[in-house]
Design a protein around this motif. Structure first.
Motif, PDB file in Angstrom:
ATOM      1  N   ARG A  58       2.065   1.816  -3.459  1.00 54.23           N
ATOM      2  CA  ARG A  58       1.071   2.424  -4.348  1.00 54.23           C
ATOM      3  C   ARG A  58       0.946   3.916  -4.061  1.00 54.23           C
ATOM      4  O   ARG A  58       0.884   4.740  -4.969  1.00 54.23           O
ATOM      5  CB  ARG A  58      -0.288   1.731  -4.195  1.00 54.23           C
ATOM      6  N   GLU A  59       0.939   4.249  -2.788  1.00 56.76           N
ATOM      7  CA  GLU A  59       0.861   5.664  -2.416  1.00 56.76           C
ATOM      8  C   GLU A  59       2.077   6.436  -2.932  1.00 56.76           C
ATOM      9  O   GLU A  59       1.966   7.594  -3.330  1.00 56.76           O
ATOM     10  CB  GLU A  59       0.765   5.802  -0.892  1.00 56.76           C
TER      11      GLU A  59
ATOM     12  N   GLU B 162       0.828  -1.203   0.000  1.00 59.10           N
ATOM     13  CA  GLU B 162       0.000   0.000   0.000  1.00 59.10           C
ATOM     14  C   GLU B 162       0.860   1.249   0.000  1.00 59.10           C
ATOM     15  O   GLU B 162       0.554   2.229  -0.699  1.00 59.10           O
ATOM     16  CB  GLU B 162      -0.931  -0.003   1.222  1.00 59.10           C
TER      17      GLU B 162
ATOM     18  N   ARG C 131       6.389  14.066  -0.186  1.00 57.96           N
ATOM     19  CA  ARG C 131       5.628  12.910   0.286  1.00 57.96           C
ATOM     20  C   ARG C 131       6.163  11.637  -0.353  1.00 57.96           C
ATOM     21  O   ARG C 131       6.274  10.591   0.290  1.00 57.96           O
ATOM     22  CB  ARG C 131       4.137  13.095  -0.056  1.00 57.96           C
TER      23      ARG C 131
ATOM     24  N   LEU D 240       7.389   8.167   1.445  1.00 58.49           N
ATOM     25  CA  LEU D 240       6.763   6.888   1.134  1.00 58.49           C
ATOM     26  C   LEU D 240       7.785   5.887   0.591  1.00 58.49           C
ATOM     27  O   LEU D 240       7.745   4.703   0.928  1.00 58.49           O
ATOM     28  CB  LEU D 240       5.622   7.096   0.142  1.00 58.49           C
TER      29      LEU D 240
ATOM     30  N   LYS E  60       1.603   7.146  -6.464  1.00 56.25           N
ATOM     31  CA  LYS E  60       0.616   8.213  -6.620  1.00 56.25           C
ATOM     32  C   LYS E  60       1.258   9.579  -6.373  1.00 56.25           C
ATOM     33  O   LYS E  60       1.065  10.520  -7.138  1.00 56.25           O
ATOM     34  CB  LYS E  60      -0.538   7.990  -5.628  1.00 56.25           C
TER      35      LYS E  60
END
Length: 457
Positions: A369-370, A366, A382, A386, A373
């Motif tokens: 994926r973030e 997850e 960010r 991540l 993004k």
RNA sequence: GGCGGCGUAGCCGAGUGGCUCAGGCAAGGGUCUGCAAAACCCUGGACGUGGGUUCAAUUCCCACCGCCGCCUCCA
């Protein structure tokens, strides 16, 4: 707060180390008489992750894993190969470590060998004999008297009476033993076998005593975690524990057992002959795929690891690589970035709950994926956090994320330039020819917002 | 026979008494791209069977069916 499933109590319990800030663990290693197979890999990876997670959690971990280098199978193998026991053991042990290295399994802090501990074992057996927990059968060996140890069966949750009942038909009834459930501590020499001197004549140690002697010597009484495959619970660990505790020593505090690896619904094992060698698997798949495939199932459950599962895990792992590559191409510097609490916490919660690696991996994917993004949105800050999250957490599971970004190859760079010139003049046929040419060499091009990059397949 | 475990969408596989929920792979549709690659978004479809408890069960209880492990060397 870490909780783990303890075989002895049969419950999932809070883990409290014997010594604050430190964890001592002993994991039963292989008997080195044949090539390692996928089943060995599972156990090795599981406990490697336990170790890494404990270390990441701030514990100073002492990790001991033995190698059984003398036993019936090794003797048989040596005879078959017209070789010596030492030679057989040395060869297969080397193979074992080499392949575990490929899997990214950290080497133990200590890896004692049975043959180095014969003196210790003899002393322990002697204590047992003196204390009345063992008896000597002239010309046969020394046996542990199970009925002298009332707590026998606690670990594997068996009653001696039940064992006796099934023993009649299953255990070779040895007239020399007082009870069918008694087991050998010392085996008297047979012709052609390697032997050691002992107070009971020449011979060699039984299997279980080695782990009792080595774990206590290297980790001390009441060491924290004793691990191994769940096929070792009985009789191996039950016997080890009986031996150790019958001497008055306190043995392992938590017992952790990993599930088996199945093939076609059945346990993979040497005796069934249904095994895939670790070497074959490692040659066919990214070693990280094996790790991921193993960790996507909870460690106590049987897992089926076939071609489909390994291929799926390989793709999943490459997805993490792709994410890192995209980040590097975008100039995102994740080193020094702070991981995102949300995912770190989810990861820790999962791992603290009896090493819930499947759920922990969920957090990693997850976060990945973030990260993609965030990269897509141009939020580099960010994204950096991540990416750092993914790299860090995957690392705890022993999975190294690699961008695979190709660089420093003038020939390829020249082709990339030529292709981009062709694209600029809208000569797509030529551009595609160049791309196909590189593809034939195993080079994949990616046109990103930050330019064209390449990687090897 | 004794002890233990498992049965979740095409596949692998978490999890939970009620909340949009795992996750990976695959499939279909989209966005981006000259096309790709990579990525993102959306979609479908689940809890072995039969009872019971409950306002509510995939989740708890019982039974049944099926599969597996240990009881012998085994990671």
């Amino acid at each position: 707060m870490l909780r783990l499933h303890d075989t002895l109590s049969g419950r999932t319990v809070a883990f409290e180390p014997r010594d604050e800030g430190r964890v001592s663990m002993y994991v039963c290693g292989p008997t080195v008489y044949d090539v390692p197979h996928l089943g060995h890999a599972r156990t090795a990876v599981v406990f490697d992750v336990v170790r890494r997670y404990l270390a990441w959690s701030g514990f100073d971990v002492a990790f001991v894993s033995n190698v059984t280098d003398i036993d019936d199978n090794i003797i048989r193998r040596a005879a078959k190969e017209n070789s010596t026991e030492q030679e057989v053991a040395r060869r297969y042990e080397q193979l074992y470590w080499d392949e575990l290295d490929r899997l990214g399994v950290l080497r133990p802090n200590r890896s004692p060998h049975a043959t180095e501990y014969v003196d210790d074992m003899i002393r322990m057996i002697d204590e047992l004999v003196r204390a009345g927990h063992a008896y000597v059968v002239e010309g046969s060996g020394v046996y542990f008297a199970v009925d002298s140890f009332p707590r026998y069966g606690e670990l594997s949750h068996r009653k001696v009476a039940d064992l006796l009942e099934s023993a009649g038909g299953r255990v070779e009834v040895d007239e020399e033993k007082r009870s069918p459930v008694d087991f050998a501590l010392w085996k008297a020499a047979k012709p052609g076998e390697p032997t050691w001197e002992s107070p009971w004549g020449t011979g060699r140690p039984g299997w279980h005593i080695e782990c009792a002697a080595m774990s206590l010597d290297l980790l001390g009484e009441r060491f924290d975690i004793h691990g191994g495959g769940n096929d070792l619970v009985f009789p191996h660990h039950e016997n080890e524990r009986a031996e150790a505790e019958a001497t008055g020593r306190r043995f392992a505090r938590y017992w952790v057992h990993s599930g088996m690896l199945n093939v076609g619904g059945q346990k993979m094992s040497k005796s069934l002959g249904n095994f895939t060698t670790l070497a074959d698997a490692l040659d066919s798949y990214d070693p990280r795929a094996l790790r991921l495939a193993i960790l996507q199932t909870h460690y106590r459950k049987a897992v089926e690891l076939g071609a489909d599962e390994l291929a799926a895990a390989e793709k999943a792992g490459h997805g993490l690589d792709n994410m890192l590559r995209a980040a590097e191409v975008a100039g995102v510097d994740h080193k020094g970035a702070e991981p995102v609490d949300e995912f770190v916490d989810a990861f820790r919660d999962a791992m603290d709950d009896d090493f819930g690696t499947p759920e922990a991996l969920g957090a990693v994917f997850e976060a990945s994926r973030e990260a993609n993004k965030a990269l897509g949105e141009g939020d580099t800050q960010r994204a950096a956090s991540l990416v750092a999250t993914v790299v860090e957490l995957a690392g705890v599971l022993g999975v190294e994320v690699r961008s695979g970004l190709g660089e420093g190859d003038d020939a390829i760079d020249a082709k990339v330039v030529a292709r981009n010139e062709a694209r600029a003049s809208r000569d797509f046929a030529r551009a595609d020819d160049i791309r196909d040419e590189l593809a034939a060499q195993g080079i994949v091009l990616e046109d990103t917002p930050h330019g064209t990059v390449w990687r090897r397949t």
